[in-house]
Scaffold this motif. Structure first.
Motif, PDB file in Angstrom:
ATOM      1  N   PHE A   1      35.027  48.775  20.100  1.00  0.00           N
ATOM      2  CA  PHE A   1      35.541  49.593  19.008  1.00  0.00           C
ATOM      3  C   PHE A   1      34.704  50.857  18.858  1.00  0.00           C
ATOM      4  O   PHE A   1      35.247  51.967  18.704  1.00  0.00           O
ATOM      5  CB  PHE A   1      35.527  48.790  17.704  1.00  0.00           C
ATOM      6  CG  PHE A   1      36.030  49.563  16.508  1.00  0.00           C
ATOM      7  CD1 PHE A   1      37.375  49.557  16.184  1.00  0.00           C
ATOM      8  CD2 PHE A   1      35.156  50.291  15.702  1.00  0.00           C
ATOM      9  CE1 PHE A   1      37.848  50.266  15.089  1.00  0.00           C
ATOM     10  CE2 PHE A   1      35.610  51.004  14.609  1.00  0.00           C
ATOM     11  CZ  PHE A   1      36.965  50.993  14.303  1.00  0.00           C
ATOM     12  N   LEU A   2      33.384  50.717  18.895  1.00  0.00           N
ATOM     13  CA  LEU A   2      32.506  51.876  18.745  1.00  0.00           C
ATOM     14  C   LEU A   2      32.686  52.874  19.883  1.00  0.00           C
ATOM     15  O   LEU A   2      32.652  54.092  19.659  1.00  0.00           O
ATOM     16  CB  LEU A   2      31.048  51.418  18.683  1.00  0.00           C
ATOM     17  CG  LEU A   2      30.587  50.834  17.352  1.00  0.00           C
ATOM     18  CD1 LEU A   2      29.220  50.178  17.505  1.00  0.00           C
ATOM     19  CD2 LEU A   2      30.533  51.922  16.279  1.00  0.00           C
ATOM     20  N   GLN A   3      32.867  52.380  21.099  1.00  0.00           N
ATOM     21  CA  GLN A   3      33.082  53.276  22.238  1.00  0.00           C
ATOM     22  C   GLN A   3      34.357  54.086  22.045  1.00  0.00           C
ATOM     23  O   GLN A   3      34.381  55.291  22.311  1.00  0.00           O
ATOM     24  CB  GLN A   3      33.156  52.456  23.522  1.00  0.00           C
ATOM     25  CG  GLN A   3      31.824  51.868  23.942  1.00  0.00           C
ATOM     26  CD  GLN A   3      31.945  50.850  25.058  1.00  0.00           C
ATOM     27  OE1 GLN A   3      33.028  50.350  25.341  1.00  0.00           O
ATOM     28  NE2 GLN A   3      30.837  50.525  25.705  1.00  0.00           N
ATOM     29  N   ASN A   4      35.405  53.433  21.556  1.00  0.00           N
ATOM     30  CA  ASN A   4      36.661  54.140  21.301  1.00  0.00           C
ATOM     31  C   ASN A   4      36.570  55.052  20.081  1.00  0.00           C
ATOM     32  O   ASN A   4      37.176  56.121  20.053  1.00  0.00           O
ATOM     33  CB  ASN A   4      37.807  53.138  21.129  1.00  0.00           C
ATOM     34  CG  ASN A   4      38.331  52.620  22.451  1.00  0.00           C
ATOM     35  OD1 ASN A   4      39.157  53.250  23.088  1.00  0.00           O
ATOM     36  ND2 ASN A   4      37.833  51.472  22.871  1.00  0.00           N
ATOM     37  N   PHE A   5      35.795  54.626  19.083  1.00  0.00           N
ATOM     38  CA  PHE A   5      35.608  55.462  17.895  1.00  0.00           C
ATOM     39  C   PHE A   5      34.898  56.764  18.281  1.00  0.00           C
ATOM     40  O   PHE A   5      35.254  57.840  17.795  1.00  0.00           O
ATOM     41  CB  PHE A   5      34.787  54.701  16.846  1.00  0.00           C
ATOM     42  CG  PHE A   5      34.580  55.474  15.580  1.00  0.00           C
ATOM     43  CD1 PHE A   5      35.502  55.387  14.544  1.00  0.00           C
ATOM     44  CD2 PHE A   5      33.472  56.297  15.412  1.00  0.00           C
ATOM     45  CE1 PHE A   5      35.320  56.102  13.379  1.00  0.00           C
ATOM     46  CE2 PHE A   5      33.290  57.021  14.252  1.00  0.00           C
ATOM     47  CZ  PHE A   5      34.218  56.923  13.230  1.00  0.00           C
TER      48      PHE A   5
END
Length: 468
Positions: free
Chosen positions: A162-166
């Motif tokens: 999720f953080l990578q995509n955020f």
């Protein structure tokens, strides 16, 4: 069975020219205490003035996260002492932030609810050297948007993805550069465990994680630590912990504060903010196709493999370049292979991003057309690409100046082939005897003799005809 609950608190520094409440430059600087003034240093009697650009970019993120945009937003004082917080309070949002109740759907991750997104000023930075600590106030007053998720993550790997995509998202929206090593994107995680069906456990916060890897490792360790305590009947303390990467473990920092510990009250020097309909309409126009949605479209529309679509949508500039090339007539296969191959190789070699290079879509399209028309060969195109990335020149000029055009005269090519055949009689006899392996060697000799200007396909045909 033990159930895990993970929530994220993501902090992003917004890309504004000045700080949130003053006119100091908002830029990363290695020289301490150079971008400061009486306002961000909290001198008595100074008044904050809200940065319109910071508000606009905060709302862009709230809208991208599908948040409900509050019709009234209020800034409040959050009272606490840090050595690098000169006012001894932080202007933040609590009761009425800009956005609440969002929802994000990313492939490979469960639906994640967004509790809120609020705008605040960043604190400074402590620099530790041995037994001495120094305060650098350059970061003080930087516009900081905090996004708080609900505890919807079940696995550390989901939080990491999720953080990578955020990070990709905020870069697509051009609101934050996402440089975690410089602190412009940071993350705190909240984690609790409990027996299945019992609901949330006692929450532990892990502060200041500045890499995706640290988030995953810290969560894995903390889940294991809390699970052991729970099954042993021990009491899990609600606290704030830090990640020790050397020892690969979390360590206690302080007891966890509650909202009432901060003594929030409305900021008396800033009136409530009411977003106008015209402002919200402008925010809507600034939305863009988000990276995970664009990746899915690239796979479906252009029939790209997952890894190819992932590479091409990693950055907005890269995806825009790819689609602009397609619209100009370049095939999907050519655009994809060149961008993943020679273009990526050239950019990495020169430590450049696509937007910082001299390569444009127009130059790229011209090069591919010349290659498809047989006016240059692949070797010449690769050499031209190296130059186009680094130098501000037109494709035609690069090809002319470096003599990269293929031999247009068949007689000229035939003369080169005859010369190579005459100079390699032993190899020619091997081929005549049925050994086809040396053909590649002779083609290489032809390319060398022609200065790389021969058409390899034509050279091969001519060579085989003459030998047979």
């Amino acid at each position: 069975m033990i159930e895990t609950f993970i929530g994220l608190e993501i902090h992003i520094q917004l890309l504004t020219k000045t700080k949130i409440f003053c006119n100091c430059k908002n830029e990363f600087s290695h020289i301490p205490n150079t971008n400061v003034c009486p306002v961000c240093m909290g001198y008595p009697g100074v008044l904050p003035r809200l940065n319109e650009e910071a508000v606009r970019k905060a709302y862009i993120v709230c809208r991208a996260l599908n948040c409900h945009l509050n019709e009234k937003a209020v800034f409040e004082r959050k009272n606490y002492f840090y050595p690098d917080l000169p006012k001894n309070y932080q202007i933040s949002q609590f009761a009425l932030p800009f956005g609440v109740n969002g929802l994000v759907e990313i492939d490979g991750v469960p639906k994640i609810r967004i509790h809120e997104a609020h705008l605040e000023e960043d604190a400074g930075k402590l620099v530790h050297e041995g037994m001495t600590s120094y305060c650098d106030f350059n970061r003080t007053g930087t516009p900081l948007l905090e996004i708080v998720t609900e505890p919807d993550f079940k696995k550390p790997e989901d939080a990491e993805l999720f953080l990578q995509n955020f990070r990709k998202m905020v870069r697509y929206l051009r609101v934050c550069d996402g440089n975690m090593e410089e602190g412009s994107m940071r993350c705190d995680v909240n984690v609790s465990v409990n027996f299945e069906g019992k609901g949330l456990g006692r929450k532990v916060e892990i502060k200041n994680l500045n890499s995706f890897r640290h988030v995953r490792l810290a969560l894995q360790h903390e889940i294991q630590r809390q699970s052991k305590m729970l099954t042993a009947g021990e009491t899990i303390v609600q606290e704030t912990r830090l990640w020790n990467d050397e020892k690969k473990r979390t360590e206690s920092m302080r007891s966890k504060e509650d909202a009432n510990d901060y003594r929030y009250f409305p900021e008396p020097d800033l009136p409530p903010y009411y977003p106008a309909p015209e402002f919200l309409a402008a925010i809507e126009k600034e939305q863009t196709e988000l990276p995970w949605i664009r990746k899915r479209r690239f796979i479906n529309e252009y029939k790209l493999a997952d890894d190819g679509a992932e590479f091409l949508t990693e950055e907005r500039e890269r995806a825009d370049f790819f689609e602009a090339a397609l619209n100009a007539g370049v095939s999907v296969q050519s655009a994809s292979s060149w961008m993943r191959g020679e273009i990526a190789k050239g950019l990495n070699k020169n430590k450049m991003s696509l937007k910082d290079s001299h390569l444009t879509v127009e130059k790229f399209v011209t090069l591919i057309k010349l290659l498809d028309e047989g006016k240059i060969n692949s070797q010449g195109a690769k050499k031209a690409m190296e130059i186009l990335i680094c130098e501000d020149k037109d494709t035609a000029d690069v090809i002319r100046e470096n003599n990269l055009m293929q031999m247009a005269d068949s007689g000229e090519l035939e003369a080169v082939v005859d010369k190579v055949i005459a100079g390699n009689d032993k190899v020619v006899q091997q081929i005549k005897g049925g050994d086809q392996k040396p053909i590649g060697f002779l083609i290489g000799q032809i390319m060398k003799a022609s200065g790389g200007k021969a058409d390899p396909k034509k050279a091969r045909e001519l060579l085989l005809n003459k030998i047979s």
